[in-house]
Design an enzyme around this catalytic site. Sequence first.
Site, PDB file in Angstrom:
ATOM      1  N   VAL A 166      65.003 -48.845 -69.523  1.00  0.00           N
ATOM      2  CA  VAL A 166      64.918 -50.303 -69.419  1.00  0.00           C
ATOM      3  C   VAL A 166      65.379 -50.732 -68.035  1.00  0.00           C
ATOM      4  CG1 VAL A 166      65.851 -52.467 -70.319  1.00  0.00           C
ATOM      5  CG2 VAL A 166      65.418 -50.562 -71.889  1.00  0.00           C
ATOM      6  N   TYR A 226      64.809 -51.776 -52.579  1.00  0.00           N
ATOM      7  CA  TYR A 226      65.212 -51.633 -53.990  1.00  0.00           C
ATOM      8  C   TYR A 226      66.229 -52.716 -54.367  1.00  0.00           C
ATOM      9  CZ  TYR A 226      65.453 -48.871 -58.284  1.00  0.00           C
ATOM     10  OH  TYR A 226      65.353 -48.435 -59.579  1.00  0.00           O
ATOM     11  N   TYR A 246      67.777 -44.306 -60.479  1.00  0.00           N
ATOM     12  CA  TYR A 246      67.082 -44.006 -59.222  1.00  0.00           C
ATOM     13  C   TYR A 246      68.107 -43.757 -58.118  1.00  0.00           C
ATOM     14  CZ  TYR A 246      63.871 -44.267 -55.352  1.00  0.00           C
ATOM     15  OH  TYR A 246      63.169 -43.964 -54.226  1.00  0.00           O
ATOM     16  N   GLY A 258      61.867 -49.038 -74.337  1.00  0.00           N
ATOM     17  CA  GLY A 258      61.193 -49.282 -73.057  1.00  0.00           C
ATOM     18  C   GLY A 258      59.767 -48.802 -72.886  1.00  0.00           C
ATOM     19  N   ASP A 315      66.028 -57.223 -77.889  1.00  0.00           N
ATOM     20  CA  ASP A 315      66.319 -57.556 -76.501  1.00  0.00           C
ATOM     21  C   ASP A 315      67.652 -56.869 -76.193  1.00  0.00           C
ATOM     22  OD1 ASP A 315      67.428 -58.793 -74.235  1.00  0.00           O
ATOM     23  OD2 ASP A 315      66.257 -60.608 -74.575  1.00  0.00           O
ATOM     24  N   VAL A 316      67.679 -56.031 -75.156  1.00  0.00           N
ATOM     25  CA  VAL A 316      68.899 -55.245 -74.895  1.00  0.00           C
ATOM     26  C   VAL A 316      70.098 -56.093 -74.486  1.00  0.00           C
ATOM     27  CG1 VAL A 316      67.905 -52.981 -74.352  1.00  0.00           C
ATOM     28  CG2 VAL A 316      68.108 -54.718 -72.546  1.00  0.00           C
ATOM     29  N   LYS A 337      71.771 -49.890 -60.742  1.00  0.00           N
ATOM     30  CA  LYS A 337      71.719 -48.457 -61.074  1.00  0.00           C
ATOM     31  C   LYS A 337      73.085 -47.785 -60.862  1.00  0.00           C
ATOM     32  CE  LYS A 337      67.421 -48.001 -62.402  1.00  0.00           C
ATOM     33  NZ  LYS A 337      67.137 -48.033 -63.850  1.00  0.00           N
ATOM     34  N   SER A 390      54.373 -46.156 -68.810  1.00  0.00           N
ATOM     35  CA  SER A 390      55.837 -46.149 -68.977  1.00  0.00           C
ATOM     36  C   SER A 390      56.367 -44.731 -69.182  1.00  0.00           C
ATOM     37  CB  SER A 390      56.242 -46.941 -70.223  1.00  0.00           C
ATOM     38  OG  SER A 390      55.835 -48.275 -70.137  1.00  0.00           O
ATOM     39  N   ILE A 391      57.510 -44.456 -68.558  1.00  0.00           N
ATOM     40  CA  ILE A 391      58.141 -43.144 -68.749  1.00  0.00           C
ATOM     41  C   ILE A 391      58.513 -42.985 -70.234  1.00  0.00           C
ATOM     42  CG2 ILE A 391      60.117 -41.718 -68.095  1.00  0.00           C
ATOM     43  CD1 ILE A 391      60.035 -43.264 -65.333  1.00  0.00           C
TER      44      ILE A 391
END
Length: 270
Positions: A95, A160, A150, A15, A66-67, A167, A21-22
């Site tokens: 991701v 969201y 999150y 990711g 690609d996940v 999530k 990006s984190i």
Amino acid sequence: MAHNLLKGKKGIIFGALDEKSIAWSTALRCVEEGAEIVLTNAPIALRMGEINKLAELCKAPVIPADVTNMDDLKNLFTKSMEHFGGKIDFVLHSVGMSINMRKGKSYTDLDYDFSHKTFDISAMSLHRVLQTAYQLDALNEWASVVALTYIAAQRVFPDYSEMADAKSMLESISRSFGFHYGLKNKVRVNTISQSPTKTTAGGGVKGFDGFISYAEKMSPLGNATAQQCADYCVVMFSDMTRMVTMQNLFHDGGFSFTGVSAAVIEQMEK
Ligand code: NAI
């Protein structure tokens, strides 16, 4: 300052799209702490992003995956083990993508084909990653897997939208697979619930700037940055947290347990 917390460890980082990006910050911190890594992202993101710059800095190969594609994931784990000459010690799943949000569709007007894709990319992908690793026996004992989440998984943040549901599923998979992988191989699986952070994915949420300053005002320590999230990931990948598994860990400056703050009340009284 580096402490060699990950000396000799080998990991896969999903990711990293660009410097915001984190996963980008986490990749750099892991290498600084002595780890060797493999970087991966979706083929299309590799074409659009700047991952080669990061790969150079980290002296890491980039293996596209690609996940949502099991062949890609099998290839990723197999090639990574070949590259490292052994099994893997940590994985960062960083991701997420909401197709409905991208197309401007609100939570009460979802397109379910888009939702399927959103849930696959953002949640089921963690199961796909873990199941691939499990079946290939690709992770060392005490390996650590972290996925980013999150707080909208627990509380309603209306804009969201479907990502809140994604999530919730992600956190559930982390718990459920954490149980099975813990029993099999002492592998730990956790989610880190991060403050709102200015990145490409974060910026896709409607009203994000207001959102971020509200969270800043609500949190006694302020919002956690991507770099601070990277520090936390390093600790979770290290041997210092060996008995932590199946947890959702808030990394949000205290936001999740704050009811209200003087700064927010002041704003309301204006
Ligand atoms: P980002 O946009 O830099 O990272 C998202 C990554 O997902 C990108 O690298 C993108 O290429 C990748 N991706 C999308 N579809 C993919 C696919 N099919 N296969 C493989 N990779 C794919 O944004 P950020 O913020 O660094 O996001 C990382 C994680 O952190 C996400 O799970 C996000 O939901 C989570 N998070 C972000 C917060 C924020 O405010 N930015 C707050 C809390 C959690």
